[in-house]
Design a protein around this motif. Sequence first.
Motif, mmCIF file in Angstrom:
data_model
loop_
_atom_site.group_PDB
_atom_site.id
_atom_site.type_symbol
_atom_site.label_atom_id
_atom_site.label_comp_id
_atom_site.label_asym_id
_atom_site.label_seq_id
_atom_site.Cartn_x
_atom_site.Cartn_y
_atom_site.Cartn_z
ATOM 1 N N GLU A 31 -0.448 0.120 -9.488
ATOM 2 C CA GLU A 31 -1.228 -1.078 -9.134
ATOM 3 C C GLU A 31 -1.514 -1.933 -10.359
ATOM 4 O OE1 GLU A 31 -1.776 1.325 -5.453
ATOM 5 O OE2 GLU A 31 -1.793 1.796 -7.585
ATOM 6 N N HIS B 293 -3.674 -0.145 -2.357
ATOM 7 C CA HIS B 293 -4.276 1.163 -2.114
ATOM 8 C C HIS B 293 -5.044 1.664 -3.325
ATOM 9 C CE1 HIS B 293 -4.733 5.488 -1.715
ATOM 10 N NE2 HIS B 293 -4.632 5.316 -0.408
ATOM 11 N N GLY B 294 -4.357 1.776 -4.456
ATOM 12 C CA GLY B 294 -4.992 2.270 -5.673
ATOM 13 C C GLY B 294 -4.464 3.605 -6.141
ATOM 14 N N GLY C 217 -8.387 5.657 -4.247
ATOM 15 C CA GLY C 217 -7.671 5.135 -5.401
ATOM 16 C C GLY C 217 -7.934 5.952 -6.656
ATOM 17 N N LEU D 13 -9.291 -2.087 -2.060
ATOM 18 C CA LEU D 13 -8.667 -0.801 -2.366
ATOM 19 C C LEU D 13 -9.166 0.299 -1.444
ATOM 20 C CD1 LEU D 13 -9.073 -0.900 -6.241
ATOM 21 C CD2 LEU D 13 -6.905 -1.121 -5.016
ATOM 22 N N ILE E 9 -13.886 -1.765 -2.419
ATOM 23 C CA ILE E 9 -13.314 -0.464 -2.075
ATOM 24 C C ILE E 9 -13.950 0.025 -0.779
ATOM 25 C CG2 ILE E 9 -13.029 1.936 -2.849
ATOM 26 C CD1 ILE E 9 -13.315 0.911 -5.740
ATOM 27 N N GLN F 259 0.811 -1.212 0.000
ATOM 28 C CA GLN F 259 0.000 0.000 0.000
ATOM 29 C C GLN F 259 0.847 1.266 0.000
ATOM 30 O OE1 GLN F 259 -3.369 0.807 2.242
ATOM 31 N NE2 GLN F 259 -4.244 -1.232 2.143
#
Length: 479
Positions: A118, A106-107, A143, A139, A158, A10
């Motif tokens: 990613e 994380h995104g 993101g 995510l 998410i 992340q």
Amino acid sequence: MTRIAIAGFQHETNTFAPDETTLDDFIQQGAWPALTRGDDVFQVFDGLNIPIAGFMSACRHQMVPILWAMAEPGGYVTDKAFDTITGEIVDGITRASPDAVYLDLHGAMVTRAYPDAEAEILRRIRARMGPDMPIAVSLDLHGNLSPAFFDLASVVTIYRTYPHTDFAETGARAAALLDRAMAAPLFKAYRQGDFLTPITAQTTDHSPAKELYAALPGADAVSVDMAIGFPPADIPDCGPSIFAYADTQEAAEAAADAALARLKAAEPEFDARLVPAAEAVRQAMAMTGPVLIADPQDNPGAGGTSDTTGVLQALMDASAPDAVLSMLHDPAAAQAAHAAGVGARIEIELGGGHRQYSDPVRATVVVEVLSDGKFTCSGPMFGGAHADLGPIAGLRIDGTGIRVVVGSVRCQNLDQEFFRVAGIEPGDHAIICVKSAVHFMADYKRITPTVLFAVAPGANPCDLTAIPYTKLRPGIRLD
């Protein structure tokens, strides 16, 4: 037995932040756990409110843990850090030869070589494991997610809250969605929004994000999620995105269209709620406390340096009679305080490590509390997580009621323990100042409903028109 390889990597990258994010930043422990490998993942994350912990709790298959790493948001991730950690994850998955993969990402990670980092992680896994390997990804709500990433992931969940109190819940949803995808094919649809919103406008505690996320997933879809985006990232796919999964393509497309229509209709309602720092202090002093002043433009949770002095200087200029601030990243000041000892009165420079944002504050301070910086968070986001922020000092500006917590590791104040580690009970003070944008609200709203967002220079501008973008996709608006 079905075998699931699990891993996490992340980072939320602010491409305008002045300092790169190195491999050491991922290895060391801060408020997040240190880089963790193999079976240690089971022990370190057990019971924590972190996505991989939620996945592990919900997964009913044999899990093969590879690696988990996270660094505090900051500037570009170095290619060395990215290649080293990604390489270890890909090699570990290859050795495990699993039936499916779960990734806690994380995104919004960016490197110089890979603006869509990613997606690159997934490309490397696909290159080894093939196009049919089921890959589930959880995510962050922030993101910046591309069509390429959408195509490479089998299923995505998410966060639906900001502050992110649903870390573990999102990981658990990923486990359920992965099971569903492995049982029968899912159809999917993806949409991108066409405007950016400041992070102070994105909280799901207030409209319109509160209603937008409450409307997910939609009646006819198996799953619908939305990333609202991370604005301080100069990349083409910066901004909102929507992921929908359903039993038919028609249902997936309809669910994605409905979520996008709600997002577009809400655009005029997003409000950054910014007040100049001096005005924020003036207003706070006129109110009955406690009043919380956030310093979102120096939020280390969005890549801020956490050493700017705009809010501190505003407190001093106004002679605020009772104010506390945490946490100012200043290892030298913390070390000087530890060398002087409790009770010492010393001349010192506070903050201002990045002069493009602010100058140091020169002051005489009284050393009130010293700490090794080790504590356990107690708030709704990170309760139970162990922090290790190095030497910390609680300082009082001599002759005033202004207290400053200085620390040795850059970290967002998202828990009241960031004051208590320096002997300060934040709710006992008239003005509480935090280096954070929104995450603080999860814990601090338990002691005050009154929040002001102060504008002082920092690496995370919340007036998006002040950001010198050059790489956004055509047609995107700055709200």
